[in-house]
Design a protein around this motif. Structure first.
Motif, mmCIF file in Angstrom:
data_model
loop_
_atom_site.group_PDB
_atom_site.id
_atom_site.type_symbol
_atom_site.label_atom_id
_atom_site.label_comp_id
_atom_site.label_asym_id
_atom_site.label_seq_id
_atom_site.Cartn_x
_atom_site.Cartn_y
_atom_site.Cartn_z
ATOM 1 N N ASN A 42 0.828 -1.208 0.000
ATOM 2 C CA ASN A 42 0.000 0.000 0.000
ATOM 3 C C ASN A 42 0.858 1.251 0.000
ATOM 4 O O ASN A 42 0.554 2.229 -0.682
ATOM 5 N N LEU A 45 2.929 1.546 -3.371
ATOM 6 C CA LEU A 45 2.150 1.698 -4.618
ATOM 7 C C LEU A 45 1.109 2.802 -4.510
ATOM 8 O O LEU A 45 0.167 2.892 -5.282
ATOM 9 N N GLY A 46 1.275 3.648 -3.479
ATOM 10 C CA GLY A 46 0.526 4.900 -3.435
ATOM 11 C C GLY A 46 -0.843 4.799 -2.814
ATOM 12 O O GLY A 46 -1.644 5.703 -2.903
ATOM 13 N N ARG A 47 -1.140 3.724 -2.171
ATOM 14 C CA ARG A 47 -2.492 3.632 -1.599
ATOM 15 C C ARG A 47 -2.565 4.413 -0.302
ATOM 16 O O ARG A 47 -3.476 5.206 -0.105
ATOM 17 N N TYR A 48 -1.701 4.154 0.555
ATOM 18 C CA TYR A 48 -1.628 4.946 1.814
ATOM 19 C C TYR A 48 -0.284 5.608 1.887
ATOM 20 O O TYR A 48 0.712 5.072 1.392
#
Lengths: 150, 795
Positions: A42, A45-48
Motif C-alpha cells: 500500500n 504503490l501509493g495507496r496509503y
C-alpha cells in the motif's frame, strides 16, 4: 494463486544464485517496528502514505534500472518493472497519487531514508546496519525465525 | 372462378380458414415474442454491460486502489457514454468514490443493476471496492419494441407468401378441375354416351379417380336404366297378355279388399254374380253383401284368407239378382297390400251331379230302398240324434229271406228280382212312414223302427213282417212261398254304433236261421260272445294250417270174410299246442264255415297219398278212405287235384277212396253228379258215409255213381238178433248187393256185432272192437294184431 506464489518464493529463497534479497527498512529512530506485506505494498504503490504511528510515510525507490528494484516489486506484488512503471504513468495524469521518491543511485536511497522523516525504503539485506531497522522481509532468516517462533 | 369465390366456395372457405389460422399463429408468435424479447434484451444488455465492465476493469482497480476520484469519474463517464447505462456508482471500501446518473428524472431499475467487486491490481483476491451499473430500462424497452416490430413484419410476409401459395395451389389443382367437371356434368347426357374428360395433369390424382368413378357410375346407371326400360316394356306386354286372359277367362276373377269390397272384376265374374257392368264405376260392391245362402261362409273365407295368408277355398250358393241360383267355388289368395285375388267357378252342374251321385250311392236301384251305405248313414244320424236328444232309442231289424238262393236257382234271377221288389213293397206296408227300410244285399233287408224300444211292440212288428212276407208270391202265375229269419237289435242296449248294431242284428238273424228260419230272435250278448270265440278259433285254425298242427289218424277197416285188415279210414286230428288233441267235431264245422276247408282238404289228400305211398313201399296192400265235405265240392277239391296228388306219390287210384255224405248230393245235384263222375273216371272209389241217417233215398244209389255204402254206427250198435236195426242192416246189405255196392259197417264194438255182420254177408267192418283210430306209426302193429286175432276164431 497465493499457493503458487508461495512456491515461487520458496524457490527463490533457496536459490543460491539469487543474490538480491531486498528487505524493507526504516530509520532506526522511527517508532515503526513491523509492517505487513500488504502495508508495504500500500505504501509503495501509493495507496496509503501513513504509518501505524500516524506519521506520513515517504517511500523511496531504488534507481529505476537496479536489479534490487525489480526484485523488490517482483517479490512484493509479482509485477515486473515495466508494469510498475506503466502503473505510475497512468496515475501520473489523472490522480493525486504520487510514486515513491525516485533516486538516481544506490547510496542516495539510504541517505534519503535517514534524512527524510517517515522515510521507508528497501535495501539489500547486507546493506542493513544499525541506523536502520528491518520492518518487513520477504524471507525471514532461520535465526530470526527460531528466535521469533521458539 | 367467380363462383369459387362465393361464400360457399372451397376457395373462400380455405382462404378464410387459412387466414384465421395464420392470424392465430401470428398472435401466438407475437405474444411469445413479447414475452421472450424482454428477457432476451435484458440478458443481452447484461452481457454487454459485463463486457463493458471488463474493458474498464483494470482502470477501476487502479482507481480504487489509489482511491482516485478523478480516475473513477473518468471511468464512470466513459461507462455512461454507453446508452444502455443509466447510472454508475463506484465504491472504495465503504467510501463512495463516484455516483453518476445520466438523467436525473429516470427511475433506475435497481432490480436489474449489475454489481461487481473490484480487486486490488496487485493482490489477487483482495477486494478493495465495488462498481454498480444500473441499465437504462428505456433502452431495453426500445430494443424490445424494435424486436417485436421486426418479428411482426417477418411473420406477416411469410404468412402472406404461404397463404398466396395455398390459394394458387387450391385454385389450380382443386377448384378449377372441380368447376370444370361440374360444368361438364351439367352439360353431360350419359344416355347419349357422354362421359367426363379427366382434366389435364390429373390422370393420377384424386380428381382423376373421381372422374373415373363418376364415369363408371354413369355407365352402371345407364345400364340399369336400359334394363329397367326393357323390363317395363316386357311388363307392358305381359300386362296386355294378362289383361286379355283376365277379360276372356271363363272363370270369374276379382280383387277384393279386407272389408270385402270388390276392387275390380272381369266380365266372367259379372256374369257369374249377375252384376250390372255400370256398377263397377261405383266400386262399392261388397262380396259379402251379395245374396249368399250362407253369408257366414263368405265372411269366414275372407277372414281365413287374410289371417292364414294362404289360398283358401269355399263353396257357396248364390242367388243372383235375376233370381237364379248357382253354386260357386271361390278361391281367395292373398296378393299383399291387404288385397285378395279371387277366382270363382260355376260348379252348379258339378253340384247337381254330385248330389245325384250321392243319392245313388245310398240307394238300392232295384227296390228304391236305401242300400247298406244309406242304412249306415241313417243309423249314424239316428245315433247322433239320440246323443243330442236322448229318447226311447230305436230298433234295428235284420231280415234274411230263408233259402232264397235255392229259390232263385229254381225260378231265375229276373223272377227273383220281382220277388225282391215285392218284398220291399210288403215291408213298406208293415212299418210307419218315418221308419226306414233298406236292402243290404241280395236277400237281406233291414228296418229301423224309430222311437220303438219295448219288446212287446217289437214282437208285434216282427210278427207282422213275417206274416207279410209269408204270403205267397205269384211268379208267372204260380205261387212261391217264402219265409224270413229276423234278427233284432236295440239302441242303445245292444250296440253303441252303426257297425256293432248291424253285426249284432246279423248274429241274431243267424241264430234265427240256425233255429230253422221263419222266426225272429232278439240279440243276446252270448251270441256276440260265441261269435267272438268263433273268431278266435278261426284264427287258431288258420295258424294250425300254417304250422301243420293237423295230423291224420287211421282206423282199420276189416274184410270180414277174409278175416284181415283191408284198409283204413283217415281221420283228422288237431294237435293243438296248448289244448292237446282236439276232436274233429269241435273244429270241422267252423273250418267248413270259414272257408279253410279247401286248404285243409288238399292237405288231407296229400298226406293220405303220402301214407299210401309209404304202405305201398312197405308192401301193404291197404286202401285208404278220406272224408270230403260238401263245401269242397266241386271247386275245393277238384278231380284234377286228386289226380295230381295220386300221380305225384305214385299210387294207383283204386287205393284211394273218398267218403261223401248225403248232404252233398242234396245241395247241388248237377254239380255233385259231375264231380262224382270225374272222380270215378280217375278210378278213385266213392263211399257214401253215414248211410241210413238222412233221407237215404234209394234213388241216389241209382243216380249217383257210388262204390260203397257205410252203414251208420247207430244201426250197427242197436243191432240185436231179430230187432228192427238188425232187419234194417240186413235190408241195406241186401239192397246194396243187389245194386252192386259194397257195404262197410261202422261202429262195430263187440265180437257179437261182427258175427252178426259176418252172418248177414256184410263185406267190411270198422269200429272200436277192431281198433280205435291210431297214428301212422302204430298202424302196422295194430293191423298185424287184428289179422292175428281174426285168424283165430273165438279169440
Amino acid at each position: 494463486m497465493p499457493t503458487r506464489l508461495f512456491f515461487l518464493l520458496l524457490l527463490l529463497a533457496n536459490c543460491p544464485t539469487v543474490d538480491a534479497e531486498p528487505v524493507v527498512v526504516v530509520a532506526a529512530q522511527q517508532a515503526t517496528e513491523r509492517l505487513s506485506r500488504e502495508e508495504v505494498a500500500n505504501i509503495f504503490l501509493g495507496r496509503y502514505r501513513a504509518l501505524a504511528s500516524g506519521l506520513p510515510a515517504q517511500p523511496i525507490d531504488q534507481p529505476p534500472a537496479s536489479a534490487l528494484r525489480s526484485a523488490f516489486y517482483q517479490q512484493l506484488v509479482n509485477k515486473d518493472t515495466a508494469s510498475i512503471n506503466a502503473y505510475w504513468s497512468r496515475l501520473h495524469f489523472s490522480g493525486k497519487a504520487t510514486p515513491p521518491l525516485q533516486t538516481t543511485e544506490e547510496n542516495e536511497v539510504i541517505r534519503q531514508l535517514l534524512s527524510i522523516p517517515g522515510g521507508i525504503a528497501y535495501v539489500e539485506r547486507k546493506q542493513v546496519d544499525q541506523r536502520m531497522r528491518i520492518v518487513f522481509e520477504f524471507m525471514p532468516r532461520v535465526t530470526h525465525e527460531s528466535r521469533v517462533n521458539p | 372462378m367467380r363462383a369459387a369465390l362465393t361464400r360457399d366456395g372451397i376457395l373462400f372457405r380455405s382462404i378464410l380458414v387459412t387466414l384465421l389460422a395464420f392470424a392465430l399463429v401470428g398472435f401466438a408468435t407475437l405474444a411469445y415474442t413479447v414475452q421472450t424479447a424482454r428477457s432476451a434484451a435484458e440478458e443481452q444488455s447484461r452481457v454487454r454491460l459485463e463486457q463493458l465492465l471488463d474493458t474498464v476493469q483494470s482502470t477501476l482497480r487502479v482507481a480504487c486502489f489509489v482511491k482516485d476520484q478523478e480516475l473513477a469519474r473518468e471511468v464512470a463517464s466513459g461507462l455512461l457514454s454507453n446508452t444502455e447505462v443509466l447510472r454508475v456508482t463506484i465504491h472504495e471500501g465503504d467510501n463512495q468514490l463516484i455516483d453518476l446518473q445520466r438523467r436525473r428524472t429516470a427511475r433506475p431499475d435497481a432490480a436489474n443493476a449489475l454489481e461487481r467487486s473490484i480487486h486490488s491490481p496487485f493482490i489477487e483476491g483482495d477486494v478493495i471496492g465495488r462498481v454498480r451499473l444500473v441499465p437504462d430500462p428505456e433502452a431495453i424497452a426500445g430494443q424490445v419494441r424494435a424486436e417485436i416490430i421486426e418479428r411482426s413484419l417477418q411473420l406477416t410476409w411469410q404468412l402472406t407468401l404461404i397463404a398466396g401459395a395455398m390459394v394458387v395451389t387450391l385454385l389450380f389443382f382443386v377448384i378449377q378441375p372441380i368447376s370444370a367437371i361440374s360444368t361438364e356434368l351439367h352439360r353431360m347426357d350419359p344416355t347419349a354416351g357422354d362421359r367426363l374428360q379427366i382434366p389435364a395433369g390429373h390422370a393420377k390424382t384424386e380428381i382423376g379417380r373421381l372422374v373415373r368413378d363418376v364415369n363408371a357410375l354413369a355407365g352402371r346407371l345407364v345400364h340399369a336404366l336400359d334394363e329397367e326400360h326393357a323390363l317395363r316394356l316386357q311388363r307392358e306386354i305381359d300386362e296386355r297378355k294378362y289383361h286379355a286372359i283376365f277379360d276372356n277367362a271363363e272363370s270369374g276373377i276379382f280383387i277384393v279388399d279386407r272389408d270385402g269390397r270388390l276392387a275390380s272384376w272381369n266380365p266372367a265374374l259379372a256374369r257369374l254374380f249377375g252384376i250390372v257392368v255400370s256398377e263397377q264405376a261405383g266400386g262399392s260392391m261388397r262380396l259379402d253383401a251379395l245374396r249368399w245362402d250362407k253369408p257366414e261362409i263368405i265372411a269366414e273365407l275372407l277372414d281365413h284368407a287374410f289371417t292364414a295368408r294362404q289360398p283358401s277355398t269355399r263353396e257357396a250358393c248364390l242367388e243372383r239378382t235375376d233370381g237364379s241360383r248357382c253354386w260357386l267355388d271361390i278361391v281367395l289368395s292373398p296378393v299383399g297390400d291387404e288385397l285378395l285375388q279371387g277366382i270363382a267357378h260355376d260348379i252348379s252342374e258339378l253340384k247337381a251331379a254330385e248330389a245325384t251321385a250321392r243319392r245313388q250311392a245310398l240307394i238300392d236301384p232295384l227296390t228304391g230302398l236305401a242300400n247298406r251305405a244309406g242304412l249306415e248313414q241313417h243309423l249314424s244320424n239316428a245315433i247322433r240324434q239320440q246323443h243330442r236328444q236322448p229318447g226311447a232309442g230305436f230298433t234295428l231289424i235284420y231280415i234274411d229271406l230263408d233259402r232264397f238262393r235255392l229259390i232263385i236257382e229254381g225260378i231265375g234271377v229276373s223272377a227273383g228280382d220281382e220277388i225282391l221288389r215285392a218284398v220291399a213293397g210288403r215291408l213298406g206296408t208293415t212299418v210307419k212312414h218315418n221308419d226306414m227300410l233298406a236292402r243290404l244285399s241280395a236277400d237281406i233287408f233291414a228296418v229301423i223302427l224309430l222311437a220303438l224300444h219295448d219288446d212287446e211292440t217289437i214282437g208285434r212288428v216282427t210278427e207282422r213282417i213275417m206274416a207279410a212276407l209269408n204270403q205267397p208270391y205269384l211268379v208267372d202265375g204260380s205261387p212261391v212261398q217264402l219265409s224270413a229269419s229276423l234278427g233284432v237289435t236295440r239302441f242303445p242296449d245292444d250296440g253303441n254304433d252303426a257297425p256293432s248294431l248291424l253285426r249284432n242284428a246279423e248274429l241274431a238273424c243267424d241264430k234265427a236261421k240256425a233255429g230253422g228260419g221263419q222266426r225272429s230272435e232278439f240279440f243276446d250278448p252270448a251270441l256276440a260272445e260265441a261269435a267272438e270265440q268263433r273268431r278266435h278259433m278261426e284264427n287258431d285254425l288258420r295258424q294250425a294250417l300254417r304250422e301243420q298242427q293237423f295230423e291224420l289218424f287211421f282206423q282199420p277197416i276189416v274184410d270180414i270174410a277174409a278175416g284181415r285188415v283191408a284198409g283204413a279210414e283217415a281221420l283228422i286230428r288237431w294237435r293243438h299246442p296248448e289244448r292237446g288233441l282236439v276232436p274233429p267235431d269241435r273244429f270241422i264245422p267252423l273250418i267248413e264255415q270259414s272257408g279253410l276247408i279247401d286248404g285243409l282238404g288238399l292237405w288231407v289228400l296229400d298226406d293220405a297219398c303220402r301214407q299210401l305211398a309209404e304202405w305201398q313201399r312197405a308192401g301193404r296192400p291197404h286202401y285208404l278212405s278220406i272224408n270230403v265235405s260238401g263245401r269242397q265240392i266241386p271247386h275245393g277239391l277238384p278231380p284234377a287235384a286228386v289226380a295230381e296228388a295220386l300221380a305225384r306219390h305214385g299210387i294207383p287210384a283204386s287205393r284211394l277212396a273218398l267218403e261223401i255224405t248225403e248232404g252233398i248230393l242234396l245241395a247241388n245235384i248237377g254239380e255233385a253228379q259231375a264231380w262224382l263222375q270225374a272222380v270215378q273216371a280217375l278210378g278213385v272209389r266213392v263211399y257214401l258215409d253215414d248211410f241210413g241217417t238222412g233221407y237215404s233215398s234209394l234213388s241216389y244209389l241209382n243216380r249217383f255213381p257210388l262204390d260203397t255204402l257205410k252203414i251208420d254206427r247207430s244201426f250197427v250198435q242197436d243191432m240185436a238178433t231179430g230187432n228192427n236195426a238188425h232187419s234194417l242192416v240186413i235190408a241195406i246189405v241186401a239192397m246194396a248187393r243187389s245194386v252192386g255196392l259194397q257195404v262197410v259197417a261202422e261202429g262195430v264194438e263187440t265180437a257179437g256185432q261182427l258175427e252178426i255182420l259176418s252172418a248177414i254177408g256184410c263185406q267190411y267192418a270198422q269200429g272200436y272192437y277192431l281198433s280205435r283210430p291210431v297214428t301212422a306209426a302204430d298202424f302196422p302193429e295194430v293191423a298185424s294184431e287184428i289179422d292175428r286175432r281174426l285168424a283165430t276164431p273165438g279169440a
